[in-house]
Write an enzyme that holds these catalytic residues in place. Structure first.
Site, PDB file in Angstrom:
ATOM      1  N   ALA A  15      -8.507  -4.282   1.902  1.00 53.79           N
ATOM      2  CA  ALA A  15      -8.622  -5.449   2.558  1.00 53.79           C
ATOM      3  C   ALA A  15     -10.116  -5.297   2.611  1.00 53.79           C
ATOM      4  CB  ALA A  15      -8.153  -4.362   4.042  1.00 53.79           C
ATOM      5  N   GLU A  24      -9.486   4.399   0.799  1.00 54.98           N
ATOM      6  CA  GLU A  24      -9.896   4.084   2.208  1.00 54.98           C
ATOM      7  C   GLU A  24     -10.613   4.688   2.909  1.00 54.98           C
ATOM      8  OE1 GLU A  24      -6.300   3.583   0.870  1.00 54.98           O
ATOM      9  OE2 GLU A  24      -5.912   1.882   2.066  1.00 54.98           O
ATOM     10  N   GLU A  72      -0.878  -1.141  -1.237  1.00 52.62           N
ATOM     11  CA  GLU A  72       0.189  -1.424   0.046  1.00 52.62           C
ATOM     12  C   GLU A  72       0.565  -2.394  -0.094  1.00 52.62           C
ATOM     13  OE1 GLU A  72      -3.151   0.118   2.719  1.00 52.62           O
ATOM     14  OE2 GLU A  72      -1.491   1.633   3.370  1.00 52.62           O
TER      15      GLU A  72
HETATM   16  C1  HXC Z   1     -14.774  -7.089   0.144  1.00 55.22           C
HETATM   17  C2  HXC Z   1     -14.486  -6.984  -1.796  1.00 55.22           C
HETATM   18  C3  HXC Z   1     -13.622  -5.407  -1.558  1.00 55.22           C
HETATM   19  C4  HXC Z   1     -13.446  -4.984  -0.563  1.00 55.22           C
HETATM   20  C5  HXC Z   1     -14.769  -5.704  -4.178  1.00 55.22           C
HETATM   21  N1  HXC Z   1     -15.082  -6.572  -3.032  1.00 55.22           N
HETATM   22  N2  HXC Z   1     -13.857  -5.314  -2.664  1.00 55.22           N
HETATM   23  N3  HXC Z   1     -14.961  -7.696  -0.951  1.00 55.22           N
HETATM   24  N4  HXC Z   1     -13.923  -6.257   0.789  1.00 55.22           N
HETATM   25  N5  HXC Z   1     -12.269  -4.753  -0.386  1.00 55.22           N
HETATM   26  C6  HXC Z   1     -16.093  -7.500  -3.480  1.00 55.22           C
HETATM   27  C7  HXC Z   1     -17.455  -7.293  -3.692  1.00 55.22           C
HETATM   28  O1  HXC Z   1     -18.714  -6.877  -2.660  1.00 55.22           O
HETATM   29  C8  HXC Z   1     -18.241  -8.673  -4.886  1.00 55.22           C
HETATM   30  O2  HXC Z   1     -18.969  -8.987  -3.748  1.00 55.22           O
HETATM   31  C9  HXC Z   1     -17.164  -8.831  -5.449  1.00 55.22           C
HETATM   32  O3  HXC Z   1     -16.356  -8.033  -4.932  1.00 55.22           O
HETATM   33  C10 HXC Z   1     -17.139  -7.688  -6.888  1.00 55.22           C
HETATM   34  O4  HXC Z   1     -17.189  -6.739  -6.669  1.00 55.22           O
HETATM   35  P1  HXC Z   1     -18.249  -5.016  -7.603  1.00 55.22           P
HETATM   36  O5  HXC Z   1     -18.120  -4.172  -7.004  1.00 55.22           O
HETATM   37  O6  HXC Z   1     -19.288  -5.753  -6.756  1.00 55.22           O
HETATM   38  O7  HXC Z   1     -17.371  -5.534  -8.826  1.00 55.22           O
HETATM   39  P2  HXC Z   1     -17.133  -3.777  -9.980  1.00 55.22           P
HETATM   40  O8  HXC Z   1     -18.527  -2.890 -10.029  1.00 55.22           O
HETATM   41  O9  HXC Z   1     -16.326  -4.047 -10.798  1.00 55.22           O
HETATM   42  O10 HXC Z   1     -16.108  -2.691  -8.817  1.00 55.22           O
HETATM   43  C11 HXC Z   1     -14.558  -3.270  -8.579  1.00 55.22           C
HETATM   44  C12 HXC Z   1     -14.662  -2.230  -7.689  1.00 55.22           C
HETATM   45  C13 HXC Z   1     -15.206  -2.381  -6.393  1.00 55.22           C
HETATM   46  C14 HXC Z   1     -13.714  -0.361  -7.306  1.00 55.22           C
HETATM   47  C15 HXC Z   1     -13.419  -2.779  -7.454  1.00 55.22           C
HETATM   48  O11 HXC Z   1     -15.398  -3.428  -5.352  1.00 55.22           O
HETATM   49  C16 HXC Z   1     -14.279  -1.573  -5.210  1.00 55.22           C
HETATM   50  O12 HXC Z   1     -14.855  -0.205  -5.028  1.00 55.22           O
HETATM   51  N6  HXC Z   1     -14.048  -2.389  -4.176  1.00 55.22           N
HETATM   52  C17 HXC Z   1     -13.587  -1.470  -2.628  1.00 55.22           C
HETATM   53  C18 HXC Z   1     -12.621  -0.997  -3.026  1.00 55.22           C
HETATM   54  C19 HXC Z   1     -11.765  -0.256  -1.456  1.00 55.22           C
HETATM   55  O13 HXC Z   1     -12.423   0.651  -0.559  1.00 55.22           O
HETATM   56  N7  HXC Z   1     -11.395  -0.825  -1.070  1.00 55.22           N
HETATM   57  C20 HXC Z   1     -10.477   0.092  -0.088  1.00 55.22           C
HETATM   58  C21 HXC Z   1     -10.983  -1.358   1.810  1.00 55.22           C
HETATM   59  S1  HXC Z   1     -10.166  -0.685   2.339  1.00 55.22           S
HETATM   60  P3  HXC Z   1     -20.153  -9.180  -3.786  1.00 55.22           P
HETATM   61  O14 HXC Z   1     -20.701 -11.100  -2.855  1.00 55.22           O
HETATM   62  O15 HXC Z   1     -21.501  -8.905  -3.794  1.00 55.22           O
HETATM   63  O16 HXC Z   1     -20.623 -10.224  -5.076  1.00 55.22           O
HETATM   64  C22 HXC Z   1      -8.595  -0.663   3.008  1.00 55.22           C
HETATM   65  C23 HXC Z   1      -7.688  -0.642   4.287  1.00 55.22           C
HETATM   66  C24 HXC Z   1      -5.902  -1.256   4.421  1.00 55.22           C
HETATM   67  O17 HXC Z   1      -7.992  -1.475   1.865  1.00 55.22           O
HETATM   68  C25 HXC Z   1      -5.924  -1.594   5.366  1.00 55.22           C
HETATM   69  C26 HXC Z   1      -4.277  -1.997   5.775  1.00 55.22           C
HETATM   70  C27 HXC Z   1      -3.634  -2.658   6.877  1.00 55.22           C
END
Ligand code: HXC
Length: 258
Positions: free
Chosen positions: A65, A132, A112
């Protein structure tokens, strides 16, 4: 409808929906989930479509998300307004088969969403996880429920509590995905599977999907009884007549429009 965050491609009787927010690794925001729900339900109702493919980019199916969108949400935003949930489950209303094609990251809400597909084909580059906990929330779209059903409690607890990411080989070994293919063959292999499904009688494919999903909601006895009813109902479909008579006449069945 023209979509901002999706790319649509239709081949034969298969609709391919590609999540498309490349700058944010397909982070799932409100607009994308609204569009996804619209596209899924539109193709589900389209008699020219027999199977739907849901995919992302080479780098990410979806990295979760959208954290930027939700970082400052309050409890009333999430509970009362239903942000980050109200438009997430349209996919569960789709009665035709949905095949997920995953390359790169399928994390958090991305994992999910993938698990809400009927089955997954993964590129060898795919990475799955529920991180998460690292951003201070529980999964919110079924991660704590579908993951243990898919891969068992031990593996699910491991992934959910440590936030570790698994690769495609491990995902296949533990039953999260049905097949792993080379990344450059992902779309080709998924389309081949989807076209095979779309060439089957859609009415029966829908019955099978309904039966399998029932297995997760009921007892074995009730599930088998439910299956028996749909098996009996299949004898009321033109697909059964065509399929069985084609076999007896030693010809290929023609399930067009069935
Ligand atoms: C918003 C995101 C994002 C996310 C990545 N980006 N994931 N933006 N929400 N979930 C954005 C980054 O901010 C960045 O933007 C660009 O995408 C590239 O990401 P990087 O981090 O620079 O890439 P990389 O170093 O290759 O790392 C990839 C990654 C990492 C490992 C996937 O981005 C990451 O850990 N993302 C978050 C994963 C996460 O925590 N997901 C769960 C979220 S909570 P900029 O502008 O800086 O270039 C969730 C709840 C679900 O999902 C609920 C459902 C109802």
């Amino acid at each position: 409808m023209q979509y901002e965050d999706l790319i649509i491609d239709i081949q034969d009787k298969v609709a391919v929906i590609r999540l498309n927010r490349p700058k944010a690794l397909n982070a799932l925001n409100d607009n994308m989930m609204n569009e996804l729900g619209d596209a899924l339900l539109k193709f589900d109702a389209d008699e020219n479509i027999g199977c739907i493919v849901l995919t992302g980019s080479e780098k990410a199916f979806a990295a979760g998300a959208d954290i930027a969108a939700m970082a400052d949400y309050t409890y009333p935003d999430t509970f009362t307004q239903g942000y980050i949930s109200r438009n997430w489950e349209h996919i569960l209303r789709v009665r035709k088969p949905v095949v997920g094609a995953v390359a790169g990251y399928a994390l958090g809400g991305g994992c999910e969403l993938a698990m809400m597909c009927d089955f997954l084909i993964a590129a060898d580059s795919a990475k799955f996880g529920q991180p998460e906990i690292k951003v201070g929330v529980t999964p919110g779209a079924g991660g704590t429920q579908r993951l243990p059903r898919a891969i068992g409690k031990a593996k699910a607890m491991d992934l959910l509590l440590t936030a570790r990411t698994i690769d495609a080989a491990e995902a296949e070994r533990i039953g999260l995905v049905s097949r792993v293919v080379p990344a450059d063959k992902l779309l080709e292999e998924t389309l081949a599977a989807a076209k095979t499904i779309a060439a089957m009688p859609t009415s029966v494919a829908m019955m099978i999907k309904d039966c399998v999903n029932r297995a997760f909601e009921t007892t074995l006895t009730d599930g088998v009884a439910y299956e028996r009813r749909l098996f009996q109902a299949a004898f009321g479909t033109p697909a059964q007549k065509e399929g069985m008579h084609a076999f007896l006449e030693k010809r290929l069945p023609n399930f067009d429009g069935l």
